[in-house]
Design an enzyme around this catalytic site. Structure first.
Site, mmCIF file in Angstrom:
data_model
loop_
_atom_site.group_PDB
_atom_site.id
_atom_site.type_symbol
_atom_site.label_atom_id
_atom_site.label_comp_id
_atom_site.label_asym_id
_atom_site.label_seq_id
_atom_site.Cartn_x
_atom_site.Cartn_y
_atom_site.Cartn_z
ATOM 1 N N GLY A 266 0.840 -1.202 0.000
ATOM 2 C CA GLY A 266 0.000 0.000 0.000
ATOM 3 C C GLY A 266 0.871 1.247 0.000
ATOM 4 N N GLY B 120 -0.567 4.555 0.238
ATOM 5 C CA GLY B 120 -1.313 5.726 0.678
ATOM 6 C C GLY B 120 -0.492 6.491 1.698
ATOM 7 N N ARG C 82 -19.696 13.097 12.757
ATOM 8 C CA ARG C 82 -20.308 12.516 11.566
ATOM 9 C C ARG C 82 -21.444 11.547 11.875
ATOM 10 N NH1 ARG C 82 -14.639 11.685 8.195
ATOM 11 N NH2 ARG C 82 -14.451 13.891 7.739
ATOM 12 N N ARG D 260 -14.706 7.959 13.832
ATOM 13 C CA ARG D 260 -13.535 8.799 13.584
ATOM 14 C C ARG D 260 -13.960 10.247 13.388
ATOM 15 N NH1 ARG D 260 -11.427 10.944 9.310
ATOM 16 N NH2 ARG D 260 -12.442 9.687 7.705
#
Lengths: 256, 641
Positions: free
Chosen positions: B46, B48, B336, B441
């Site tokens: 990965g 990212g 959120r 989160r």
């Protein structure tokens, strides 16, 4: 939502099909029916590919990922224009409402010597990575950086650096250039770093290394047609190319 | 240090004073002498923010690094799409922020379901991240005086979010990518792009390499190493429609799980409140509109008498700004999970807007009046453009229509304080692990965690593992590698040979529908039981009736997707089981049976103040627990009113 204005469409596609690197390719025809004007262009291709699988044919390979115009993966020439007939977007942001029912649409890969075809619409853009590898960075290791605010940067320069840094590395500039020049891509990275004090220190070495790597990769020369800026999904300015040329000249004189 | 699997789920965090834990731990950890580092081979999967930062930093330290990604370039990992910003406790705006404050907000935002030690370390290194990124030339937004600008995000009453217009993830990832390419140039890192990890290779229970498929020519091969670092992101795409990139998947993590790595809290899914709503059956993904828009945008639905009217014609008195009404102290900037649930309630009450009725308004009229169109455009221009391109509507003139969508997964492979999974030698970073965000989160914390793990945690803790573990030399000729290659090829063969009637996407869409309806924004015993019945049936059908066309030895997107959907079909069942087992509501996990009279999440700290970590075995799964101990923060009911 979108389907407030949805209309049904039929599109005649002429798509580039090529089994592999070095193989002979050709345009194949496909009629895509029952499309919605609210689909994105890539969603239209999804529908086509699922139909092909159901018909026991192989689907058309194309590169795509984020589908929101930021990763730079999608790479198609649509009706002769990189990323298709709309300003400052990537292929994934193009919607079928830009076309008319019954239209014929031609879809090709990005074509350039430095972007060899892998399959169908998928090309190898690792030449861009090698250009960055040759010097597209500030040489600092992790750790030991000073407090971020101990280096004030005037806002106009910082904004110009940001504008240049928004390049997504898609390669539309190369695909739209008759010389397949990568000048817009390379100059955007150079401008991003040379507008900032952090990047100034290595400016000469970086400019020489990246421009020379660009040539080594087989990208063509810039002849100022500005087709790249017109095709750029992020609206990167060709002024960066002038800056690059000035800085390259200065650096190569100093080098002697 | 022994090389036994950590099946007792020991956090391995030092005891004692919270503020000095990381400092003491760094002192106590084993180190590898600079001259010896080049003798160690490390695989990082990965590229990212977490993986890119880790590979670059480990390369700088002198390790031999191999870096793998499925994309055609390390610059395209999905971190690139993060819009709004990155948190840090710099306190530049002088609004009273501190490391402790960021730590506290993150623990509270996660609804008290994360590990104090990890979260405090995250808050501590947040400031180093900003310094590091500026040194790399990341062009963060600045004030006219030349200093860095900040804005606010949900769940915080301070402005601690650093940003680069609506492209913060892009700028941070290009910073990590440039550091990575610098190491490629120096020869410390070798890049493998368009490679997909399809198996973890373990020797005597220790992670010693990976097996991959070359996505260009289909070749299956193995790579041996002294340690494996996994940074392969989250599993939101399980829902078919999510804000994740099309290629984001759980396969690398899931194959590690099947090799013995415990999977923690799979049910914690973040549904992001501000996304562009679904427009039709052909929809392939959903697009996020950054949370930063809630700094200036106001969320509302029409009151009863103005339903169905053109929003610009609805007077102020006829608008229900429901977040401001219900949560006066946080208003539009509630976390959120809270904002998403309230949008769902409006739609469930039949107060949604747009042709489908499955949307609410996000309105900038007040901000444009207060700041002017140019100022709003300078802050959010690219987001407004993105919205207009997709919806065909101009958000400067008419309010945006938004609705929640799957965005991020807090669950992931279980890791200890050193970011090591239950398998020795397998370390997991970023969204792929479970450790820092608890059950929800906060905005602008994903970028922070990815870079914290990659730049400032794994470089030390991996040294500790390598410096304290006696590893026998192993290469790709070892039987374990040969067996792994055989198994990967056999699965591929099996998929090609089914030659069924349905496409891979047919199954993926069907799974997504089951998940969204039964394991989505709200869950109940009834819906979860239904999902646990339906998913295995779908899985069975998949293995009998999927059609994978074309050849193996070419670029073939269908075989890539088939392997990923096969894994999603298993992970989906585990998510439902985990959600069923967790008899409480917390953060993004909302069980209808467990709510307050005001429809807020009702936690059960007595019975569920723990991490649920699942072990894969021949019988299915066994659930283990890591108790969460809160020594510094008092557990209270989260309130944003």
């Amino acid at each position: 939502m979108g389907n407030d204005n949805s209309t049904e469409m039929t599109i005649h596609l002429k798509i580039w099909k090529q089994d592999g690197p070095g193989k002979k390719g050709e345009f194949i025809s496909h009629e895509a029916k029952g499309l919605s004007s609210e689909m994105s262009f890539l969603e239209m291709l999804d529908v086509v590919n699922e139909d092909l699988v159901r018909l026991n044919q192989r689907p058309i390979e194309f590169d795509h990922d984020c589908r929101e115009g930021i990763c730079g993966t999608c790479s198609m020439v649509i009706n002769g224009e990189a990323h298709g007939p709309d300003k400052e977007i990537t292929t994934c942001q193009l919607h079928m409402r830009k076309f008319k029912d019954g239209d014929t649409i031609t879809v090709e890969p990005f074509r350039a010597k430095a972007f060899p075809i892998i399959r169908d619409l998928v090309v190898d853009r690792s030449s861009f990575d090698r250009v960055i590898e040759s010097g597209g960075y500030v040489s600092v290791n992790t750790g030991g950086a000073q407090d971020a605010n101990s280096l004030p940067i005037n806002k106009p320069d910082s904004d110009l650096a940001f504008e240049a840094a928004t390049c997504i590395g898609c390669g539309a500039c190369v695909a739209s250039c008759k010389n397949a020049s990568a000048s817009l891509f390379v100059s955007a990275k150079l401008a991003h770093l040379s507008f900032l004090p952090q990047g100034k220190i290595e400016q000469d070495a970086r400019t020489l290394a990246m421009v020379r790597q660009m040539d080594t990769e087989g990208f063509g020369a810039c002849t100022n047609t500005e087709a790249c800026e017109a095709a750029c999904p992020k609206g990167i300015s060709v002024e960066n190319i002038s800056r690059m040329n000035r800085q390259f000249l200065k650096a190569s004189i100093k080098e002697r | 240090m022994s090389i036994k699997p950590n099946t007792e789920l020991k956090s391995n965090a030092p005891s004692g004073d919270l503020q000095t834990k990381w400092q003491r731990h760094r002192f106590e950890m084993k180190r590898v002498n600079p001259a010896n580092k080049r003798k160690f081979n490390v695989i990082v999967v990965g590229t990212g923010l977490a993986g890119g930062a880790a590979a670059a930093t480990l390369g700088e330290l002198g390790y031999n690094v191999k870096s793998f990604c499925v994309q055609d370039s390390a610059r395209r990992a999905h971190s690139i799409a993060a819009q709004g910003g990155i948190n840090a406790a710099k306190n530049y705006p002088n609004d009273g922020d501190s490391v402790y404050n960021l730590f506290y907000d993150t623990i509270k935002g996660g609804d008290y379901r994360s590990r104090e030690s990890n979260v405090h370390r995250l808050a501590e290194v947040s400031n180093n991240i900003i310094d590091q990124c500026v040194a790399q030339g990341v062009p963060f937004a600045r004030e006219y005086g030349g200093l860095l600008d900040n804005r606010s995000f949900g769940g915080a009453q301070v402005s601690r979010t650093f940003y680069a217009r609506g492209q913060t993830g892009q700028q941070l990832l290009l910073g990590a990518y440039s550091a990575l390419m610098r190491q490629v140039n120096k020869g410390t890192v070798k890049m493998y792009t368009r490679y997909e990890m399809l198996d973890l290779v373990t020797v005597d229970g220790v992670a010693r390499g990976i097996t991959t498929r070359n996505l260009v020519n289909g070749e299956v091969e193995s790579f041996a190493a002294d340690a494996v670092v996994l940074a392969t992101g989250g599993y939101g795409n399980l829902f078919f429609l999510s804000t994740n990139a099309m290629g984001s998947n759980a396969t690398a993590a899931w194959r590690c799980h099947k090799k013995g790595a415990f999977f923690a809290n799979p049910c914690y899914t973040q549904i992001h409140p501000t996304c562009i709503p679904v427009s039709g059956d052909y929809q392939s993904k959903l697009t996020l509109m950054s949370e930063s828009l809630r700094n200036d945008g106001r969320v509302w639905v029409p009151k009863e008498s103005s339903k169905g009217k053109n929003p610009v014609d609805i007077p102020e008195s006829e608008r229900d700004y429901y977040l401001e009404r219900i949560y006066p102290s946080f208003g539009n900037l509630v976390p959120r999970d809270v904002a998403s649930r309230q949008a769902k309630f409006r739609v469930d009450e039949n107060n949604g807007v747009g042709a489908t009725g499955v949307a609410v308004y996000l309105d900038f009229k007040e901000a444009i009046g207060r700041l002017g169109k140019d100022a709003v455009s300078a802050k959010y221009g690219n987001l407004f453009q993105m919205y207009e391109k997709i919806s065909g509507e101009n958000p400067y003139e008419t309010p945006m229509k938004i609705f929640p969508a799957v965005h991020y997964t807090m669950g992931g492979l279980w890791v200890d304080y050193n970011l090591q999974s239950t398998i020795p030698g397998l370390h997991v970073l970023g969204e792929a692990n479970f450790s820092d965000h608890g059950a929800n989160r906060l905005g602008a914390s994903a970028l922070m965690q990815g870079l914290a793990d990659g730049y400032f945690v794994i470089p030390y803790t991996l040294g500790h593992y390598l410096g304290s573990t006696a590893l026998a030399p192993v290469d790709e000729n070892h039987d374990a590698f040969k067996a792994s290659v055989m198994a990967v090829k056999a699965q591929e063969e099996k998929l090609f040979n089914i030659k069924g009637e349905k496409t891979v996407d047919d199954f993926h869409r069907q799974l997504g529908k089951i998940m969204w309806e039964n394991v989505g924004m709200s869950r109940s015993k009834e819906t979860l039981t239904k999902a646990i019945e339906e998913i295995p049936k779908l899985k069975e059908e998949f293995w009998q009736n999927v059609r994978v066309p074309d050849d193996r030895n070419v670029k073939n997107a269908e075989i890539e997707k088939a392997g990923r959907v096969a894994d999603f079909l298993e992970l989906g069942e585990l998510m439902a089981r985990d959600a069923l087992e967790r008899e409480e509501s917390c953060g993004g996990h909302f069980r209808e049976e467990h709510q307050t009279p005001e429809n807020e999440a009702k936690r059960d700290d007595e019975n569920f103040c723990h991490v649920g970590a699942w072990e894969h075995n021949s019988a299915g799964w066994t659930r283990h627990q890591e108790e969460l101990e809160f020594e510094n923060v008092k557990l209270v009911t989260r309130s944003y009113k």
